[in-house]
Design a protein around this motif. Structure first.
Motif, PDB file in Angstrom:
ATOM      1  N   SER A  30       2.435  -4.656   3.403  1.00 36.85           N
ATOM      2  CA  SER A  30       3.754  -3.276   3.543  1.00 36.85           C
ATOM      3  C   SER A  30       3.504  -2.018   3.150  1.00 36.85           C
ATOM      4  O   SER A  30       2.291  -1.912   2.022  1.00 36.85           O
ATOM      5  CB  SER A  30       4.851  -4.007   2.606  1.00 36.85           C
ATOM      6  OG  SER A  30       4.538  -4.061   1.911  1.00 36.85           O
ATOM      7  N   GLY A  31       4.227  -1.174   3.102  1.00 37.23           N
ATOM      8  CA  GLY A  31       4.481   0.201   2.401  1.00 37.23           C
ATOM      9  C   GLY A  31       3.803   1.218   3.520  1.00 37.23           C
ATOM     10  O   GLY A  31       4.234   1.420   4.562  1.00 37.23           O
ATOM     11  N   THR A  32       2.954   2.960   2.530  1.00 37.74           N
ATOM     12  CA  THR A  32       3.481   3.038   3.593  1.00 37.74           C
ATOM     13  C   THR A  32       1.858   3.909   3.961  1.00 37.74           C
ATOM     14  O   THR A  32       1.183   3.537   3.092  1.00 37.74           O
ATOM     15  CB  THR A  32       4.153   4.729   3.204  1.00 37.74           C
ATOM     16  OG1 THR A  32       3.623   5.211   1.778  1.00 37.74           O
ATOM     17  CG2 THR A  32       5.950   4.188   3.360  1.00 37.74           C
ATOM     18  N   LEU A  33       1.556   4.776   4.913  1.00 30.28           N
ATOM     19  CA  LEU A  33       0.254   5.178   5.358  1.00 30.28           C
ATOM     20  C   LEU A  33       0.457   6.317   5.658  1.00 30.28           C
ATOM     21  O   LEU A  33       1.249   6.476   6.790  1.00 30.28           O
ATOM     22  CB  LEU A  33      -0.622   4.362   5.984  1.00 30.28           C
ATOM     23  CG  LEU A  33      -1.217   2.987   5.832  1.00 30.28           C
ATOM     24  CD1 LEU A  33      -2.024   2.169   6.872  1.00 30.28           C
ATOM     25  CD2 LEU A  33      -1.587   3.086   4.614  1.00 30.28           C
ATOM     26  N   ALA A  34       0.160   7.301   4.673  1.00 34.48           N
ATOM     27  CA  ALA A  34       0.042   8.832   5.617  1.00 34.48           C
ATOM     28  C   ALA A  34      -0.793   9.826   5.222  1.00 34.48           C
ATOM     29  O   ALA A  34      -1.415   9.781   4.210  1.00 34.48           O
ATOM     30  CB  ALA A  34       1.493   9.820   4.063  1.00 34.48           C
ATOM     31  N   GLY A  35      -1.276  10.711   6.069  1.00 32.28           N
ATOM     32  CA  GLY A  35      -2.212  12.518   6.042  1.00 32.28           C
ATOM     33  C   GLY A  35      -3.609  11.249   5.830  1.00 32.28           C
ATOM     34  O   GLY A  35      -4.474  11.068   5.544  1.00 32.28           O
ATOM     35  N   VAL A  36      -3.943  10.033   7.148  1.00 38.03           N
ATOM     36  CA  VAL A  36      -4.746   9.076   7.334  1.00 38.03           C
ATOM     37  C   VAL A  36      -5.106   9.429   8.165  1.00 38.03           C
ATOM     38  O   VAL A  36      -4.919   9.696   9.105  1.00 38.03           O
ATOM     39  CB  VAL A  36      -4.190   7.787   7.513  1.00 38.03           C
ATOM     40  CG1 VAL A  36      -5.590   6.575   7.107  1.00 38.03           C
ATOM     41  CG2 VAL A  36      -3.463   6.841   6.104  1.00 38.03           C
TER      42      VAL A  36
ATOM     43  N   LEU B 267       0.903  -1.148  -0.031  1.00 35.91           N
ATOM     44  CA  LEU B 267      -0.126   0.168   0.024  1.00 35.91           C
ATOM     45  C   LEU B 267       1.071   1.063  -0.006  1.00 35.91           C
ATOM     46  O   LEU B 267       1.517   1.127   0.798  1.00 35.91           O
ATOM     47  CB  LEU B 267      -1.746   0.010   1.381  1.00 35.91           C
ATOM     48  CG  LEU B 267      -2.185  -0.766   0.850  1.00 35.91           C
ATOM     49  CD1 LEU B 267      -2.722  -1.367   1.999  1.00 35.91           C
ATOM     50  CD2 LEU B 267      -2.946  -0.841   0.035  1.00 35.91           C
ATOM     51  N   GLU B 268       0.506   2.211  -0.661  1.00 34.23           N
ATOM     52  CA  GLU B 268       0.893   3.750  -0.714  1.00 34.23           C
ATOM     53  C   GLU B 268       0.334   4.429  -0.629  1.00 34.23           C
ATOM     54  O   GLU B 268      -0.955   4.493  -1.838  1.00 34.23           O
ATOM     55  CB  GLU B 268       1.997   3.879  -1.716  1.00 34.23           C
ATOM     56  CG  GLU B 268       3.157   2.912  -2.148  1.00 34.23           C
ATOM     57  CD  GLU B 268       4.121   3.166  -3.598  1.00 34.23           C
ATOM     58  OE1 GLU B 268       3.225   4.391  -4.078  1.00 34.23           O
ATOM     59  OE2 GLU B 268       4.547   2.079  -3.658  1.00 34.23           O
ATOM     60  N   VAL B 269      -0.485   4.817   1.047  1.00 32.46           N
ATOM     61  CA  VAL B 269      -2.091   5.620   1.053  1.00 32.46           C
ATOM     62  C   VAL B 269      -1.174   7.510   1.156  1.00 32.46           C
ATOM     63  O   VAL B 269      -0.614   7.261   1.967  1.00 32.46           O
ATOM     64  CB  VAL B 269      -3.264   5.047   1.478  1.00 32.46           C
ATOM     65  CG1 VAL B 269      -3.715   5.304   1.761  1.00 32.46           C
ATOM     66  CG2 VAL B 269      -3.532   4.036   0.811  1.00 32.46           C
ATOM     67  N   THR B 270      -2.129   7.919   0.692  1.00 34.73           N
ATOM     68  CA  THR B 270      -1.496   9.110   0.863  1.00 34.73           C
ATOM     69  C   THR B 270      -2.948  10.274   0.704  1.00 34.73           C
ATOM     70  O   THR B 270      -3.698  10.046  -0.043  1.00 34.73           O
ATOM     71  CB  THR B 270      -0.923  10.234   0.114  1.00 34.73           C
ATOM     72  OG1 THR B 270       0.542   8.921   0.240  1.00 34.73           O
ATOM     73  CG2 THR B 270      -0.087  11.293   0.370  1.00 34.73           C
ATOM     74  N   HIS B 271      -3.321  10.755   1.992  1.00 33.22           N
ATOM     75  CA  HIS B 271      -4.415  11.924   2.140  1.00 33.22           C
ATOM     76  C   HIS B 271      -5.520  11.259   2.167  1.00 33.22           C
ATOM     77  O   HIS B 271      -6.712  11.261   0.894  1.00 33.22           O
ATOM     78  CB  HIS B 271      -3.800  12.914   1.273  1.00 33.22           C
ATOM     79  CG  HIS B 271      -3.337  13.545   2.128  1.00 33.22           C
ATOM     80  ND1 HIS B 271      -2.642  14.251   0.594  1.00 33.22           N
ATOM     81  CD2 HIS B 271      -2.407  14.053   2.485  1.00 33.22           C
ATOM     82  CE1 HIS B 271      -1.420  14.967   0.789  1.00 33.22           C
ATOM     83  NE2 HIS B 271      -1.253  14.743   2.751  1.00 33.22           N
ATOM     84  N   PHE B 272      -5.930  10.469   2.728  1.00 34.36           N
ATOM     85  CA  PHE B 272      -6.532   9.236   2.506  1.00 34.36           C
ATOM     86  C   PHE B 272      -7.584   9.217   3.589  1.00 34.36           C
ATOM     87  O   PHE B 272      -7.029   9.436   5.142  1.00 34.36           O
ATOM     88  CB  PHE B 272      -6.516   8.103   3.136  1.00 34.36           C
ATOM     89  CG  PHE B 272      -7.784   6.867   2.493  1.00 34.36           C
ATOM     90  CD1 PHE B 272      -8.725   7.011   1.716  1.00 34.36           C
ATOM     91  CD2 PHE B 272      -7.971   6.332   3.556  1.00 34.36           C
ATOM     92  CE1 PHE B 272     -10.060   5.535   1.756  1.00 34.36           C
ATOM     93  CE2 PHE B 272      -9.308   5.168   3.959  1.00 34.36           C
ATOM     94  CZ  PHE B 272     -10.105   5.401   2.843  1.00 34.36           C
ATOM     95  N   THR B 273      -9.592   9.864   3.935  1.00 37.81           N
ATOM     96  CA  THR B 273      -9.667  10.090   5.370  1.00 37.81           C
ATOM     97  C   THR B 273     -11.017   8.547   4.782  1.00 37.81           C
ATOM     98  O   THR B 273     -12.306   8.915   3.791  1.00 37.81           O
ATOM     99  CB  THR B 273     -11.262  11.380   4.793  1.00 37.81           C
ATOM    100  OG1 THR B 273     -10.183  12.360   4.683  1.00 37.81           O
ATOM    101  CG2 THR B 273     -12.164  11.653   6.444  1.00 37.81           C
ATOM    102  N   SER B 274     -11.264   8.893   5.871  1.00 43.87           N
ATOM    103  CA  SER B 274     -12.686   7.802   6.140  1.00 43.87           C
ATOM    104  C   SER B 274     -13.384   7.885   7.148  1.00 43.87           C
ATOM    105  O   SER B 274     -12.978   8.097   8.435  1.00 43.87           O
ATOM    106  CB  SER B 274     -11.968   5.841   6.466  1.00 43.87           C
ATOM    107  OG  SER B 274     -12.941   5.246   6.900  1.00 43.87           O
ATOM    108  N   ARG B 275     -14.577   8.647   7.210  1.00 44.76           N
ATOM    109  CA  ARG B 275     -15.949   8.841   8.013  1.00 44.76           C
ATOM    110  C   ARG B 275     -16.821   7.349   8.246  1.00 44.76           C
ATOM    111  O   ARG B 275     -17.280   7.161   7.329  1.00 44.76           O
ATOM    112  CB  ARG B 275     -16.106   9.858   7.628  1.00 44.76           C
ATOM    113  CG  ARG B 275     -15.263  11.002   7.434  1.00 44.76           C
ATOM    114  CD  ARG B 275     -15.694  12.589   7.309  1.00 44.76           C
ATOM    115  NE  ARG B 275     -14.934  13.450   6.506  1.00 44.76           N
ATOM    116  CZ  ARG B 275     -14.620  14.058   5.839  1.00 44.76           C
ATOM    117  NH1 ARG B 275     -14.472  13.064   4.462  1.00 44.76           N
ATOM    118  NH2 ARG B 275     -13.405  14.930   5.793  1.00 44.76           N
ATOM    119  N   ARG B 276     -17.001   8.164   9.552  1.00 43.51           N
ATOM    120  CA  ARG B 276     -18.734   7.095   9.868  1.00 43.51           C
ATOM    121  C   ARG B 276     -18.273   5.395   9.499  1.00 43.51           C
ATOM    122  O   ARG B 276     -19.004   4.812   9.318  1.00 43.51           O
ATOM    123  CB  ARG B 276     -19.683   7.659   9.216  1.00 43.51           C
ATOM    124  CG  ARG B 276     -20.123   9.256  10.010  1.00 43.51           C
ATOM    125  CD  ARG B 276     -21.774   9.922   9.796  1.00 43.51           C
ATOM    126  NE  ARG B 276     -21.585  10.068   8.287  1.00 43.51           N
ATOM    127  CZ  ARG B 276     -21.163  11.027   7.607  1.00 43.51           C
ATOM    128  NH1 ARG B 276     -20.364  11.769   8.711  1.00 43.51           N
ATOM    129  NH2 ARG B 276     -21.551  11.207   6.277  1.00 43.51           N
TER     130      ARG B 276
END
Length: 332
Positions: A319-325, A298-307
């Motif tokens: 593996s990978g990176t999560l940034a701005g979640v 995963l390469e996830v940047t600026h991800f928003t999860s609501r409700r």
């Protein structure tokens, strides 16, 4: 219409008398013209003998719609009279009359009953409310190399089956009982709407070896998966999923997605297994999980999860990176 005459032919045509210039002439001038007439006929006969084509119709005839369409370009109108020649002034009534390899076909407003198998290289362009449809359990449109623009595809088990490079722009697909678009080759889908009117169907299904480029597309309704990819590649941008249970269902696939907005589903908004996902500037509103992944990179940047009901991001052996979640679970 292109002019196929040679310079010699133009000279022959110039010798022919024009009716408008013959009016009001004196007897001497008429006698002189009559004396030249046999020589003009001889010159015309000589030109034809060496293979020079006859002079084509002038611009007045072309403007009046008295000639057929240009090679490779046809017009179709479902309400036209029978006996058309495919020109804009006298269009064919049936699409089948216009289908030919590499043809550019203009479709005017109407319902065109299929199923349709498009020849290689054909391009369909809709003008007005154009609907290609089929009843029963088959496929509405089958294409190995084609382009569809500005029209709707309705009905059938499958809306469009693409086995080669196919491009869809400004296309509305709805009413299919299994999948709207299934591709086993290169697919480009842009500026379109896919509507799931039958539950448990798929919007876009990318089969093994296919590559889907999906931009500015909205998925609505009762799809099980808006995009379903298995052993395939996906490049997505500016996508909306409003209603499908899952927006992305990716298995052993590689995907790059930017600006995905997901809402109104029930399972994971995005699901990835044994593949790779680069996700940026995206959001999930509702669903059980925002993003669920296992055995994936995963390469996830600026991800928003609501409700979300359970978790914004749930991963297993990834593996990978999560940034701005950002995650907001239900009740927070």
């Amino acid at each position: 219409m292109s002019d196929q005459r040679t310079a010699g032919c133009d000279q022959v045509r110039a010798e022919r008398p024009r009716k408008s210039t013959a009016l009001g002439l004196g007897a001497d001038r008429n006698r002189a013209r009559a004396d030249r007439a046999p020589w003009a006929l001889i010159a015309l006969w000589a030109a034809l003998a060496v293979g020079c084509p006859r002079p084509g119709p002038g611009p007045v005839a072309a403007e009046a719609g008295l000639v057929g369409p240009q090679a490779g370009e046809q017009w179709v109108d479902g309400s036209a009279l029978e006996g058309g020649d495919g020109s804009a002034a006298r269009p064919f009534r049936g699409l089948k009359d216009a289908l030919a390899p590499q043809a550019l076909i203009h479709l005017r407003t109407g319902l065109y009953a299929g199923p349709w198998i498009l020849p290689a290289g054909v391009r369909l362009v809709g003008h007005g409310e154009v609907v290609l449809y089929a009843e029963g359990e088959g496929t509405v449109v089958s294409a190995s190399a084609a382009s569809l623009e500005g029209l709707s595809v309705q009905g059938g088990f499958i809306g469009l089956r693409a086995t080669g490079p196919v491009t869809l722009r400004r296309v509305h697909l709805s009413g299919h009982r299994r999948v709207a678009v299934v591709a086993s080759g290169p697919l480009t889908l842009e500026d379109s709407v896919l509507e799931g009117t039958v539950s448990e169907t798929r919007g876009v299904q990318l089969l093994a070896g296919s590559h889907g480029i999906v931009r500015r597309v909205r998925f609505t309704g009762a799809f099980r998966h808006a995009i379903d990819a298995e052993d395939a590649r996906l490049d997505g941008e500016e996508l909306q999923s409003e209603g499908p249970a899952q927006a992305l269902h990716l298995v052993r696939s590689q995907a790059q997605v930017r600006r995905l907005a997901v809402a109104g589903g029930s399972g994971p908004g995005i699901f990835v297994a044994q593949g790779r996902l680069a996700l940026r500037d995206s959001s999930v509103n509702g669903h059980e999980y925002g993003l669920q992944a296992r055995l994936a990179k995963l390469e996830v940047t600026h991800f928003t999860s609501r409700r979300v009901l359970l978790a914004g991001v749930a991963t297993v052996q990834c593996s990978g990176t999560l940034a701005g979640v950002t995650t907001e679970q239900s009740g927070t």
